[in-house]
Design an enzyme around this catalytic site. Structure first.
Site, short mmCIF file in Angstrom:
data_model
loop_
_atom_site.label_atom_id
_atom_site.label_comp_id
_atom_site.label_asym_id
_atom_site.label_seq_id
_atom_site.Cartn_x
_atom_site.Cartn_y
_atom_site.Cartn_z
N ASP A 30 33.87 10.69 2.62
CA ASP A 30 33.73 9.42 3.35
C ASP A 30 33.08 9.64 4.72
O ASP A 30 32.65 8.69 5.36
CB ASP A 30 35.11 8.77 3.56
CG ASP A 30 35.44 7.77 2.46
OD1 ASP A 30 34.50 7.14 1.94
OD2 ASP A 30 36.63 7.62 2.13
N GLN B 298 41.92 6.24 -0.38
CA GLN B 298 41.58 4.82 -0.26
C GLN B 298 42.41 4.16 0.85
O GLN B 298 43.64 4.29 0.87
CB GLN B 298 41.82 4.11 -1.61
CG GLN B 298 41.41 2.66 -1.61
CD GLN B 298 39.91 2.44 -1.40
OE1 GLN B 298 39.08 3.14 -1.99
NE2 GLN B 298 39.55 1.50 -0.54
N LYS C 111 34.59 2.80 -7.98
CA LYS C 111 34.07 4.11 -7.55
C LYS C 111 34.15 5.10 -8.70
O LYS C 111 33.22 5.87 -8.95
CB LYS C 111 34.85 4.62 -6.33
CG LYS C 111 34.54 3.85 -5.06
CD LYS C 111 35.52 4.15 -3.92
CE LYS C 111 35.25 3.26 -2.72
NZ LYS C 111 36.23 3.40 -1.63
#
Ligand code: NAP
Length: 289
Positions: A121, A98, A54
């Site tokens: 997200d 994460q 990412k």
């Protein structure tokens, strides 16, 4: 005849190039460079790879990224303090925690603590609610990636029967929600299946578009697929034979009209959509929204 392969790597590359142009336009117009904070707790090797990928994608698109690594024994309150600081830090536009988090930490509490304006997200209840109402701020990355692939590949979703296998908060549910919204990439008639679904194969065989997000290698076999269906494989399963999807690719590609491979299908799109959301967060911040 074999199915057409829906190439997620090519689609993601195209999207990331386009994003890089939009990132530099934003910087030229407003002086703001999008900035993503990634938080990684513990030493899980797969999570470390995901975060590194990412960050690399951010750099390539001109998005600033910062990694905060915390030890596995980090307490929930320490992590919540870090999130609170990042929420207040105007130089950070997007916050990514994460998953999975170590067992002493309540994941939901942490995700709920991320400011909805920085929730790239799209997991915060506020953002989920906006998606349900058809006025999204941040698109859920994996489902949006799937929708983008369908659109790019010219798959007609309007009026189609889309069957989603899996009802998780991060893939199945938001996937169903996007497909049922009005407009391009939507207007589908959606059925969601899960572990309690009866006669699952009878349902999957009626799908014009079949999306598998279960987490079981090769779960979807050729006899579960209607000839000519479009099959999207979200599954990412680490096996002794390497990374495999939820679909028996070799057999199903003889029946489907189009199919995503694993790897190289949905996975790269998820990262591209994270970048898109980070750009959106920076743009909203620059406009004072
Ligand atoms: P999850 O939270 O474990 O959810 C799995 C879903 O599948 C659940 O709804 C479960 O039903 C359903 N299910 C499990 N076994 C089933 C069966 N035998 N028949 C019917 N339904 C069944 O998984 P997830 O987070 O959604 O992830 C799914 C897969 O996608 C995983 O392989 C994951 O690694 C992958 N993934 C990939 C990406 C990407 O970027 N490519 C992103 C996210 C996830 P119940 O709800 O009834 O338990």
């Amino acid at each position: 005849m074999g199915a057409e392969i829906i190439d997620g790597r090519a689609a993601a590359k195209e999207l990331r190039t386009e994003l890089a142009t939009r990132v530099s336009s934003l910087a030229a117009e407003t002086g703001v460079t999008p900035h993503l904070l990634a938080v990684l707790v513990g030493e899980d090797p797969a999570s470390a790879i995901y975060v590194r990928n990412k960050q690399r994608a951010c750099e390539q698109a001109g998005i600033q990224s910062t990694l905060r690594r915390l030890p596995a024994e980090t307490s929930q309150s320490e992590l919540l303090d870090l999130v609170a600081q990042a929420n207040e830090d105007h130089s950070i536009h997007g916050i990514l925690v994460q998953l999975p988090l170590p067992s002493q930490i309540d994941e939901q509490a942490v995700l709920d603590a991320v400011s909805p304006a920085k929730d790239v997200d799209g997991f915060h209840p506020h953002n989920v609610g906006l998606i349900v109402q058809g006025r999204p701020r941040f698109m859920p990355c994996t489902p949006r990636g799937v929708q983008h692939l369908l659109l790019r590949h010219g798959v007609e979703t309007s009026g189609a029967h889309a069957v989603v296998l899996g009802r998780s908060e991060i893939v199945g549910k938001p996937m169903a929600m996007l497909l049922m919204q009005k407009g391009p990439g939507g207007d589908a008639t959606v059925t969601v299946c899960h572990s309690r679904t009866r006669n699952l194969a009878d349902i999957t065989r009626t799908a014009d578009i079949l999306i598998a997000a279960i987490g079981t290698p090769h779960f979807v076999t050729a006899d579960m697929v209607q000839p000519g269906a479009v099959v999207i494989d979200v599954g990412t399963n680490r096996t002794d034979d390497g990374l495999t999807g939820d679909v028996d690719f070799a057999a199903v590609s003889q029946v489907a009209s189009a199919i995503t491979p694993v790897p190289g299908g949905v996975g790269p799109m998820t990262i591209a959509m994270l970048l898109e959301n980070t750009l959106t967060a920076a743009r909203l911040s620059a406009s004072g929204s």
